[in-house]
Write a protein that holds these residues in place. Sequence first.
Motif, PDB file in Angstrom:
ATOM      1  N   ALA A  57       0.830  -1.215   0.000  1.00 36.22           N
ATOM      2  CA  ALA A  57       0.000   0.000   0.000  1.00 36.22           C
ATOM      3  C   ALA A  57       0.860   1.258   0.000  1.00 36.22           C
ATOM      4  O   ALA A  57       0.521   2.263  -0.638  1.00 36.22           O
ATOM      5  CB  ALA A  57      -0.935  -0.006   1.207  1.00 36.22           C
ATOM      6  N   GLU A  58       1.998   1.219   0.705  1.00 36.26           N
ATOM      7  CA  GLU A  58       2.899   2.372   0.745  1.00 36.26           C
ATOM      8  C   GLU A  58       3.521   2.615  -0.626  1.00 36.26           C
ATOM      9  O   GLU A  58       3.653   3.757  -1.075  1.00 36.26           O
ATOM     10  CB  GLU A  58       3.994   2.140   1.782  1.00 36.26           C
ATOM     11  N   LEU A  59       3.908   1.527  -1.295  1.00 37.39           N
ATOM     12  CA  LEU A  59       4.510   1.663  -2.624  1.00 37.39           C
ATOM     13  C   LEU A  59       3.489   2.164  -3.638  1.00 37.39           C
ATOM     14  O   LEU A  59       3.828   2.954  -4.530  1.00 37.39           O
ATOM     15  CB  LEU A  59       5.096   0.323  -3.072  1.00 37.39           C
ATOM     16  N   LYS A  60       2.235   1.733  -3.524  1.00 38.65           N
ATOM     17  CA  LYS A  60       1.196   2.230  -4.422  1.00 38.65           C
ATOM     18  C   LYS A  60       1.045   3.738  -4.269  1.00 38.65           C
ATOM     19  O   LYS A  60       0.879   4.475  -5.251  1.00 38.65           O
ATOM     20  CB  LYS A  60      -0.136   1.535  -4.130  1.00 38.65           C
ATOM     21  N   LEU A  61       1.107   4.195  -3.031  1.00 36.67           N
ATOM     22  CA  LEU A  61       1.009   5.629  -2.770  1.00 36.67           C
ATOM     23  C   LEU A  61       2.184   6.370  -3.400  1.00 36.67           C
ATOM     24  O   LEU A  61       2.012   7.419  -4.035  1.00 36.67           O
ATOM     25  CB  LEU A  61       0.967   5.880  -1.264  1.00 36.67           C
ATOM     26  N   LEU A  62       3.399   5.827  -3.244  1.00 33.06           N
ATOM     27  CA  LEU A  62       4.577   6.465  -3.817  1.00 33.06           C
ATOM     28  C   LEU A  62       4.505   6.493  -5.345  1.00 33.06           C
ATOM     29  O   LEU A  62       4.884   7.490  -5.979  1.00 33.06           O
ATOM     30  CB  LEU A  62       5.848   5.732  -3.362  1.00 33.06           C
ATOM     31  N   VAL A  63       4.017   5.408  -5.937  1.00 31.74           N
ATOM     32  CA  VAL A  63       3.874   5.360  -7.390  1.00 31.74           C
ATOM     33  C   VAL A  63       2.887   6.426  -7.860  1.00 31.74           C
ATOM     34  O   VAL A  63       3.123   7.129  -8.856  1.00 31.74           O
ATOM     35  CB  VAL A  63       3.406   3.955  -7.837  1.00 31.74           C
ATOM     36  N   ASP A  64       1.784   6.563  -7.145  1.00 38.43           N
ATOM     37  CA  ASP A  64       0.793   7.578  -7.512  1.00 38.43           C
ATOM     38  C   ASP A  64       1.395   8.976  -7.451  1.00 38.43           C
ATOM     39  O   ASP A  64       1.136   9.823  -8.313  1.00 38.43           O
ATOM     40  CB  ASP A  64      -0.426   7.497  -6.590  1.00 38.43           C
ATOM     41  N   VAL A  65       2.193   9.235  -6.423  1.00 31.45           N
ATOM     42  CA  VAL A  65       2.820  10.554  -6.278  1.00 31.45           C
ATOM     43  C   VAL A  65       3.784  10.813  -7.427  1.00 31.45           C
ATOM     44  O   VAL A  65       3.803  11.911  -8.010  1.00 31.45           O
ATOM     45  CB  VAL A  65       3.554  10.660  -4.927  1.00 31.45           C
ATOM     46  N   VAL A  66       4.578   9.809  -7.779  1.00 33.24           N
ATOM     47  CA  VAL A  66       5.543   9.956  -8.876  1.00 33.24           C
ATOM     48  C   VAL A  66       4.817  10.247 -10.180  1.00 33.24           C
ATOM     49  O   VAL A  66       5.187  11.149 -10.937  1.00 33.24           O
ATOM     50  CB  VAL A  66       6.411   8.685  -9.010  1.00 33.24           C
ATOM     51  N   GLN A  67       3.764   9.492 -10.458  1.00 34.39           N
ATOM     52  CA  GLN A  67       3.050   9.677 -11.719  1.00 34.39           C
ATOM     53  C   GLN A  67       2.303  10.998 -11.772  1.00 34.39           C
ATOM     54  O   GLN A  67       2.151  11.587 -12.839  1.00 34.39           O
ATOM     55  CB  GLN A  67       2.080   8.516 -11.945  1.00 34.39           C
ATOM     56  N   ALA A  68       1.827  11.452 -10.625  1.00 35.94           N
ATOM     57  CA  ALA A  68       1.043  12.686 -10.607  1.00 35.94           C
ATOM     58  C   ALA A  68       1.911  13.939 -10.544  1.00 35.94           C
ATOM     59  O   ALA A  68       1.421  15.035 -10.783  1.00 35.94           O
ATOM     60  CB  ALA A  68       0.079  12.678  -9.411  1.00 35.94           C
ATOM     61  N   SER A  69       3.209  13.769 -10.241  1.00 37.86           N
ATOM     62  CA  SER A  69       4.085  14.935 -10.080  1.00 37.86           C
ATOM     63  C   SER A  69       4.452  15.520 -11.432  1.00 37.86           C
ATOM     64  O   SER A  69       5.048  14.852 -12.274  1.00 37.86           O
ATOM     65  CB  SER A  69       5.355  14.539  -9.320  1.00 37.86           C
ATOM     66  N   ARG A  70       4.112  16.776 -11.591  1.00 36.44           N
ATOM     67  CA  ARG A  70       4.369  17.445 -12.857  1.00 36.44           C
ATOM     68  C   ARG A  70       5.852  17.616 -13.127  1.00 36.44           C
ATOM     69  O   ARG A  70       6.296  17.564 -14.266  1.00 36.44           O
ATOM     70  CB  ARG A  70       3.672  18.808 -12.832  1.00 36.44           C
ATOM     71  N   PHE A  71       6.634  17.855 -12.070  1.00 39.74           N
ATOM     72  CA  PHE A  71       8.046  18.178 -12.287  1.00 39.74           C
ATOM     73  C   PHE A  71       8.904  16.947 -12.585  1.00 39.74           C
ATOM     74  O   PHE A  71      10.071  17.073 -12.919  1.00 39.74           O
ATOM     75  CB  PHE A  71       8.613  18.934 -11.080  1.00 39.74           C
ATOM     76  N   ILE A  72       8.347  15.740 -12.472  1.00 41.54           N
ATOM     77  CA  ILE A  72       9.098  14.520 -12.792  1.00 41.54           C
ATOM     78  C   ILE A  72       8.781  14.120 -14.225  1.00 41.54           C
ATOM     79  O   ILE A  72       7.620  13.909 -14.577  1.00 41.54           O
ATOM     80  CB  ILE A  72       8.740  13.373 -11.827  1.00 41.54           C
ATOM     81  N   LEU A 120      11.078   1.107  -7.594  1.00 34.40           N
ATOM     82  CA  LEU A 120      10.151   0.784  -6.505  1.00 34.40           C
ATOM     83  C   LEU A 120       9.659  -0.654  -6.597  1.00 34.40           C
ATOM     84  O   LEU A 120       9.385  -1.297  -5.584  1.00 34.40           O
ATOM     85  CB  LEU A 120       8.962   1.756  -6.527  1.00 34.40           C
ATOM     86  N   GLU A 121       9.561  -1.168  -7.815  1.00 35.03           N
ATOM     87  CA  GLU A 121       9.100  -2.543  -8.006  1.00 35.03           C
ATOM     88  C   GLU A 121      10.056  -3.563  -7.402  1.00 35.03           C
ATOM     89  O   GLU A 121       9.661  -4.693  -7.116  1.00 35.03           O
ATOM     90  CB  GLU A 121       8.917  -2.832  -9.500  1.00 35.03           C
ATOM     91  N   GLN A 122      11.303  -3.169  -7.188  1.00 38.14           N
ATOM     92  CA  GLN A 122      12.283  -4.090  -6.630  1.00 38.14           C
ATOM     93  C   GLN A 122      11.987  -4.425  -5.170  1.00 38.14           C
ATOM     94  O   GLN A 122      12.557  -5.364  -4.623  1.00 38.14           O
ATOM     95  CB  GLN A 122      13.698  -3.492  -6.738  1.00 38.14           C
ATOM     96  N   PHE A 123      11.102  -3.669  -4.541  1.00 35.83           N
ATOM     97  CA  PHE A 123      10.804  -3.890  -3.130  1.00 35.83           C
ATOM     98  C   PHE A 123       9.654  -4.870  -2.909  1.00 35.83           C
ATOM     99  O   PHE A 123       9.285  -5.136  -1.762  1.00 35.83           O
ATOM    100  CB  PHE A 123      10.460  -2.556  -2.447  1.00 35.83           C
ATOM    101  N   VAL A 124       9.074  -5.391  -3.990  1.00 35.56           N
ATOM    102  CA  VAL A 124       7.968  -6.346  -3.841  1.00 35.56           C
ATOM    103  C   VAL A 124       8.196  -7.530  -4.764  1.00 35.56           C
ATOM    104  O   VAL A 124       9.109  -7.532  -5.590  1.00 35.56           O
ATOM    105  CB  VAL A 124       6.611  -5.693  -4.165  1.00 35.56           C
ATOM    106  N   SER A 125       7.359  -8.537  -4.627  1.00 32.45           N
ATOM    107  CA  SER A 125       7.460  -9.704  -5.490  1.00 32.45           C
ATOM    108  C   SER A 125       7.014  -9.356  -6.903  1.00 32.45           C
ATOM    109  O   SER A 125       6.394  -8.317  -7.136  1.00 32.45           O
ATOM    110  CB  SER A 125       6.582 -10.839  -4.952  1.00 32.45           C
ATOM    111  N   GLY A 126       7.324 -10.248  -7.850  1.00 28.45           N
ATOM    112  CA  GLY A 126       6.942 -10.010  -9.234  1.00 28.45           C
ATOM    113  C   GLY A 126       5.435  -9.873  -9.404  1.00 28.45           C
ATOM    114  O   GLY A 126       4.967  -9.036 -10.185  1.00 28.45           O
ATOM    115  N   LYS A 127       4.667 -10.688  -8.687  1.00 25.55           N
ATOM    116  CA  LYS A 127       3.208 -10.620  -8.779  1.00 25.55           C
ATOM    117  C   LYS A 127       2.697  -9.288  -8.253  1.00 25.55           C
ATOM    118  O   LYS A 127       1.813  -8.661  -8.847  1.00 25.55           O
ATOM    119  CB  LYS A 127       2.575 -11.770  -7.985  1.00 25.55           C
ATOM    120  N   GLU A 128       3.245  -8.858  -7.120  1.00 28.43           N
ATOM    121  CA  GLU A 128       2.810  -7.586  -6.546  1.00 28.43           C
ATOM    122  C   GLU A 128       3.265  -6.402  -7.395  1.00 28.43           C
ATOM    123  O   GLU A 128       2.596  -5.367  -7.441  1.00 28.43           O
ATOM    124  CB  GLU A 128       3.342  -7.452  -5.122  1.00 28.43           C
TER     125      GLU A 128
END
Length: 335
Positions: free
Chosen positions: A84-99, A111-119
């Motif tokens: 759930a924390e990584l989903k939040l971080l992904v949302d922030v990255v995608q929504a950030s205009r300056f990135i 960020l995907e490296q912190f979870v299993s392949g399925k997750e």
Amino acid sequence: MPKSSNQKLKLLYLLRILQKETDEEHYLNSQQLIERLEKYDISAERKSIYDDIARLTDFGYDIIHVKTKGGSGYYMGSREFELAELKLLVDVVQASRFITLRKSRELINKLEQFVSGKEAQQLQRQVYVAGRVKTDNESIYYNVDFIHRAIQENRQISFQYMEWTLDKKLVPRKGGARYVISPWALSWNDENYYLIGYDKEADLMKHYRVDKMGSIELTREERQGSIVFENFDIAVYTNKTFGMYGGREEIVSLVFADQLIGVVLDRFGRETDIRRLQEGTFRVRVKVAVSGQFFGWLTGLGTQVRLAGPENVVEEYRNYLKKIYGRYEEGCSGQ
């Protein structure tokens, strides 16, 4: 039979397998782990698997052994980040205009490296934000890091400040003259990063968009303006500076319809002094930077807000509205 050169890496590969292929809903038994290790040219037996997992557990990894009617196996339990924390971080990255789009993909892959392949498949999300345009200027990441370094080392910076031309190119302002500023803080406002710094010549705290700062250099000079910054409230400054456009400061009186209380608290903060008036309205007195952006914000709220004072600001607002109306009067050339 000689051992593979990878044999010494057995624990590391076993850990990688558990991290990438297992989670609470997916686990591997000892035989499956042996088969996975064989792909890396590493031999193993059931007993050695038990011993290796025990070592990893002793070291601090949360490896869970499950037993069900369908069999038993192991999976990686708690991780550095919850899904759930990584989903939040992904949302922030995608929504950030300056990135930038490219950097967004790179960060999400990391960020995907912190979870299993399925997750990790659940992190392939798309956040849609109305009117969002991603920047294509990747220098901002290095600018932010550079400014943090200057703050930590208590040094001034010099840079060129850029502006857009009609042919969509960023060019230096003032003929390429360099700005010398004492950096004190970074602020994220209106979807952009801003440097808050002290300008010695003006004896003022000013702000600059980080993505428009070019050729940043550290100077040998120590920062100045510490006394000014001690009395500087960044939250108050950003709340009164609409769209981070400056203007002279004035305390204004505004009368709002009750339904705009959320808009007021979002804009000026929960500490704002609210005075109830006749039924359905309330008044606030706030310090703002009087500018076209402030007047534009008022205009966007339409008849649900009234600028009540002071009279000189009210008169400025009337003139602002008259100029806009004049652009649309009958017979206007439209140019």
